[in-house]
Design a protein around this motif. Structure first.
Motif, PDB file in Angstrom:
ATOM      1  N   UNK A   4      -2.722  10.633   8.464  1.00 16.48           N
ATOM      2  CA  UNK A   4      -2.424   9.980   7.198  1.00 16.48           C
ATOM      3  C   UNK A   4      -0.917   9.774   7.131  1.00 16.48           C
ATOM      4  N   UNK A   5      -0.521   8.534   6.898  1.00 13.87           N
ATOM      5  CA  UNK A   5       0.903   8.221   6.788  1.00 13.87           C
ATOM      6  C   UNK A   5       1.150   7.661   5.390  1.00 13.87           C
ATOM      7  N   UNK A   6       2.054   8.300   4.665  1.00 12.48           N
ATOM      8  CA  UNK A   6       2.413   7.795   3.340  1.00 12.48           C
ATOM      9  C   UNK A   6       3.860   7.297   3.415  1.00 12.48           C
ATOM     10  N   UNK A   7       4.369   6.832   2.303  1.00 15.85           N
ATOM     11  CA  UNK A   7       5.739   6.324   2.348  1.00 15.85           C
ATOM     12  C   UNK A   7       6.735   7.429   2.687  1.00 15.85           C
ATOM     13  N   UNK A   8       6.332   8.672   2.402  1.00 11.62           N
ATOM     14  CA  UNK A   8       7.273   9.789   2.607  1.00 11.62           C
ATOM     15  C   UNK A   8       6.903  10.756   3.723  1.00 11.62           C
ATOM     16  N   UNK A   9       5.627  10.899   3.959  1.00 14.53           N
ATOM     17  CA  UNK A   9       5.193  11.988   4.847  1.00 14.53           C
ATOM     18  C   UNK A   9       4.149  11.506   5.841  1.00 14.53           C
ATOM     19  N   UNK A  10       3.866  12.390   6.824  1.00 15.15           N
ATOM     20  CA  UNK A  10       2.731  12.108   7.688  1.00 15.15           C
ATOM     21  C   UNK A  10       1.977  13.396   7.954  1.00 15.15           C
ATOM     22  N   UNK A  11       0.664  13.260   8.030  1.00 12.49           N
ATOM     23  CA  UNK A  11      -0.231  14.409   8.122  1.00 12.49           C
ATOM     24  C   UNK A  11      -1.171  14.237   9.300  1.00 12.49           C
ATOM     25  N   UNK A  12      -1.472  15.368   9.935  1.00 18.70           N
ATOM     26  CA  UNK A  12      -2.481  15.421  10.988  1.00 18.70           C
ATOM     27  C   UNK A  12      -3.605  16.291  10.443  1.00 18.70           C
ATOM     28  N   UNK A  13      -4.776  15.690  10.222  1.00 16.26           N
ATOM     29  CA  UNK A  13      -5.916  16.438   9.650  1.00 16.26           C
ATOM     30  C   UNK A  13      -6.915  16.709  10.745  1.00 16.26           C
ATOM     31  N   UNK A  14      -7.117  17.976  11.057  1.00 17.01           N
ATOM     32  CA  UNK A  14      -8.044  18.328  12.139  1.00 17.01           C
ATOM     33  C   UNK A  14      -8.871  19.540  11.752  1.00 17.01           C
ATOM     34  N   UNK A  33     -12.115  14.147   2.167  1.00 12.92           N
ATOM     35  CA  UNK A  33     -11.898  13.595   0.821  1.00 12.92           C
ATOM     36  C   UNK A  33     -11.093  14.588  -0.026  1.00 12.92           C
ATOM     37  N   UNK A  34     -11.468  15.857   0.056  1.00 13.83           N
ATOM     38  CA  UNK A  34     -10.772  16.922  -0.678  1.00 13.83           C
ATOM     39  C   UNK A  34      -9.284  16.963  -0.281  1.00 13.83           C
ATOM     40  N   UNK A  35      -9.028  16.937   1.010  1.00 18.01           N
ATOM     41  CA  UNK A  35      -7.643  17.003   1.503  1.00 18.01           C
ATOM     42  C   UNK A  35      -6.866  15.735   1.121  1.00 18.01           C
ATOM     43  N   UNK A  36      -7.537  14.585   1.207  1.00 19.68           N
ATOM     44  CA  UNK A  36      -6.864  13.331   0.813  1.00 19.68           C
ATOM     45  C   UNK A  36      -6.503  13.364  -0.672  1.00 19.68           C
ATOM     46  N   UNK A  37      -7.415  13.881  -1.488  1.00 26.48           N
ATOM     47  CA  UNK A  37      -7.136  13.926  -2.927  1.00 26.48           C
ATOM     48  C   UNK A  37      -5.933  14.816  -3.240  1.00 26.48           C
ATOM     49  N   UNK A  38      -5.757  15.879  -2.479  1.00 30.16           N
ATOM     50  CA  UNK A  38      -4.571  16.731  -2.688  1.00 30.16           C
ATOM     51  C   UNK A  38      -3.295  15.945  -2.400  1.00 30.16           C
ATOM     52  N   UNK A  39      -3.313  15.171  -1.313  1.00 22.91           N
ATOM     53  CA  UNK A  39      -2.125  14.374  -0.968  1.00 22.91           C
ATOM     54  C   UNK A  39      -1.899  13.287  -2.024  1.00 22.91           C
ATOM     55  N   UNK A  40      -2.988  12.655  -2.436  1.00 20.54           N
ATOM     56  CA  UNK A  40      -2.909  11.591  -3.453  1.00 20.54           C
ATOM     57  C   UNK A  40      -2.272  12.125  -4.741  1.00 20.54           C
ATOM     58  N   UNK A  41      -2.710  13.321  -5.129  1.00 25.11           N
ATOM     59  CA  UNK A  41      -2.176  13.924  -6.358  1.00 25.11           C
ATOM     60  C   UNK A  41      -0.707  14.312  -6.185  1.00 25.11           C
ATOM     61  N   UNK A  42      -0.392  14.933  -5.046  1.00 24.66           N
ATOM     62  CA  UNK A  42       0.970  15.426  -4.817  1.00 24.66           C
ATOM     63  C   UNK A  42       1.979  14.280  -4.725  1.00 24.66           C
ATOM     64  N   UNK A  43       1.570  13.172  -4.096  1.00 28.60           N
ATOM     65  CA  UNK A  43       2.526  12.085  -3.876  1.00 28.60           C
ATOM     66  C   UNK A  43       2.313  10.911  -4.832  1.00 28.60           C
ATOM     67  N   UNK A  98       0.838  -1.207   0.000  1.00 29.20           N
ATOM     68  CA  UNK A  98       0.000   0.000   0.000  1.00 29.20           C
ATOM     69  C   UNK A  98       0.869   1.252   0.000  1.00 29.20           C
ATOM     70  N   UNK A  99       0.300   2.347  -0.501  1.00 28.03           N
ATOM     71  CA  UNK A  99       1.046   3.607  -0.553  1.00 28.03           C
ATOM     72  C   UNK A  99       0.809   4.492   0.664  1.00 28.03           C
ATOM     73  N   UNK A 100      -0.229   4.159   1.434  1.00 29.05           N
ATOM     74  CA  UNK A 100      -0.520   5.016   2.586  1.00 29.05           C
ATOM     75  C   UNK A 100      -1.498   4.359   3.533  1.00 29.05           C
TER      76      UNK A 100
END
Lengths: 356, 356
Positions: free
Chosen positions: B44-54, B81-91, B19-21
């Motif tokens: 959200x934890x990806x292979x490169x970064x981690x995010x705290x969404x609040x 969903x909007x914020x996740x899509x930004x991360x999905x696109x960026x990474x 998985x990628x995240x």
């Protein structure tokens, strides 16, 4: 409790959706439909029958309800999927609805793999919206316990006492008064922490000149109360005293409008408009309220965008608030019952600013 | 708390699953991975970064953690969903795992509809199985509060007092001792009610000659204790005193075996065998125990069928019981830490039958 009427309401709901049955797993709906309050066990309602599925711990209790339900024993050898398939085969069911907001994704996947019919997510949230007299009586008892606890705390709180100590005394008192347990984790937010709408009680000492917001409730016979009061320990800053009056007027405005046929959004709008005109609009960031019953938050939401109409017998909270970062906050919350020509508050604590 | 190590453990897990995240929503895992204990917000934890969404209520707190996390603000206009899509696109993410045992079916469906990548159910239960020293310290504190509460209740309980009154005093005492809250709804089951493994405290008065089972725990720094003791109010029937000794011996047998490398099922087997040989096998209907930590029940189950191995640093409960319908019951539960060559009990209340 009128289980037959409630079961028929589910039957009407599934018929309207073209489903052959409903699989009910949430404690609140199992209690509502069959008097079973437990995290384990299920209720299954088909067009013709109703079943109570429990493991050996609850089977004797379930058997005692066999005038209404068929008792089905769950065991290692007779899983819920196995038992459901027997019912599906016997009654020829093709589609069953489940509580999609309540069951986990993995639990649904497991059901889907094991059950010989199609499963659809079903929202049962609305079936409990209009309360019966026995339900109102239980909520009223829960509100009376919360009112008494607020009075008690006004005499108990002292300068320097921690928010946590106040919470502990609130809970002790409510249980001593016959409260089954607390409806939710209490909020005790003093001084600048009052700007946190969900400020759980902390170790912060309560200081002179601060406002203190208490948001708490008791359960009685599984029904919840949910009340918020903000009081002053000694004289509070004039701006916050002014904020208090705005919040109180906003709640009053909403309660004056509450009656059958009025849209929930209109209540929120009335309170929000008043707060906005007072210049604090940006500091009221949550909905005006929510339905209250077996769950502390249930259908209907009292939200600006809601066009749904109030009905006689609904119980909702009215809880406007203003939260000013780094300064403090005020919230005042009452539980109201919608009656024939208006509403009646089930919480009776004074709404004026009390200084202790 | 070693958040970096924990985040890397998630990264290893998702890499192993291709998985990628990972999208993390449960309060216990948000606290474990980022110190955020809240029902709202996500990690959200990806292979490169981690995010705290609040949302705005928690954003200031989240920003303070920016050495480790990127803080992402959720709002009406910027949904998850909007914020996740930004991360999905960026990474360039193609697959994300979610907590399928924790998220509701409807919540997952809503994510699946809004998010531009494939979502898979992911079980994170095992990441917290081996406790770090700070976690053990918190559990130990929670156990000390429970031990003190048991001692206190032995001096408090009187003939004729209701089970509910005993529960209320247990809770009051644990909170007064610094317990954050109770780990779960306490069980107080006296006399024949002792035959109910999950007998919540009732209005039944406790009578002379009865056994009383207390199953309760405190939270400390979000970590749980979970202890059960059965004591006698006056001299109890000889058969039940005999049952007590069987249950105690069963727990002793399991604890003697507990060490790294032993299968969890072997512990359950040892206790179950002893109870079976004493003729009470049919009356021990539940697992021997469970993992304990941020949740009162967590991985691993101490169950007969489990071939998984104990590891140093695991904390589990050992809680054999015998429940004889219409007669009464006994359960004795301790919380043990697996150490290099065996185990160490974190609960210290006497295991002998106490008569008050």
């Amino acid at each position: 409790m009128n289980f037959r009427r409630r079961i028929e309401a589910i039957r009407d709901l599934i018929a309207g959706k073209g489903l052959d049955g409903a699989f009910i797993s949430s404690p609140q709906n199992k209690y509502y439909l069959g008097g079973l309050f437990s995290s384990s066990g299920y209720i299954v309602i088909t067009r013709e029958s109703q079943y109570l599925m429990v493991d050996s711990r609850y089977f004797v209790e379930a058997k005692a309800k066999t005038d209404l339900f068929q008792a089905v024993l769950l065991s290692v050898d007779h899983s819920v999927e196995h038992r459901l398939n027997s019912i599906i085969a016997a009654e020829g069911l093709a589609t069953i609805g489940f509580e999609g907001k309540e069951l986990s994704y993995d639990a649904v996947r497991s059901l889907q793999e094991g059950v010989n019919c199609d499963l659809f997510s079903l929202d049962l949230g609305k079936i409990r919206a209009v309360k019966e007299p026995e339900e109102i009586e239980a909520i009223q008892q829960a509100c009376a316990i919360a009112d008494a606890a607020f009075r008690h705390i006004l005499g108990y709180v002292r300068e320097g006492m921690s928010e946590k100590a106040v919470e502990n005394e609130l809970l002790r008192f409510m249980r001593a008064q016959g409260g089954q347990k607390e409806s939710f984790d209490s909020i005790v937010a003093s001084g600048v922490r009052g700007a946190l709408p969900h400020g759980k009680a902390s170790d912060k000492p309560i200081c002179r000149g601060e406002l203190v917001t208490l948001d708490f409730g008791a359960k009685y016979n599984y029904y919840c109360s949910d009340i918020t009061r903000t009081f002053a320990l000694g004289k509070c800053p004039a701006e916050l005293a002014g904020v208090y009056e705005v919040v109180r007027a906003a709640g009053d405005a909403a309660m004056r409008m509450a009656k059958p046929g009025v849209a929930l959004g209109e209540l929120d709008y009335a309170a929000r408009k008043l707060i906005g005109e007072s210049g604090y609009g940006q500091y009221f960031g949550h909905n005006l309220g929510h339905g209250l019953g077996l769950q502390v938050h249930e259908y209907p939401a009292v939200a600006l965008e809601s066009g749904e109409l109030l009905r006689e017998g609904m119980v909702i909270t009215i809880e406007p608030g203003i939260y000013i970062p780094d300064a403090g906050g005020v919230r005042i919350e009452d539980d109201i019952l919608i009656i024939g020509d208006g509403c009646r508050s089930l919480t009776h604590s004074a709404r004026e600013l009390i200084t202790v």
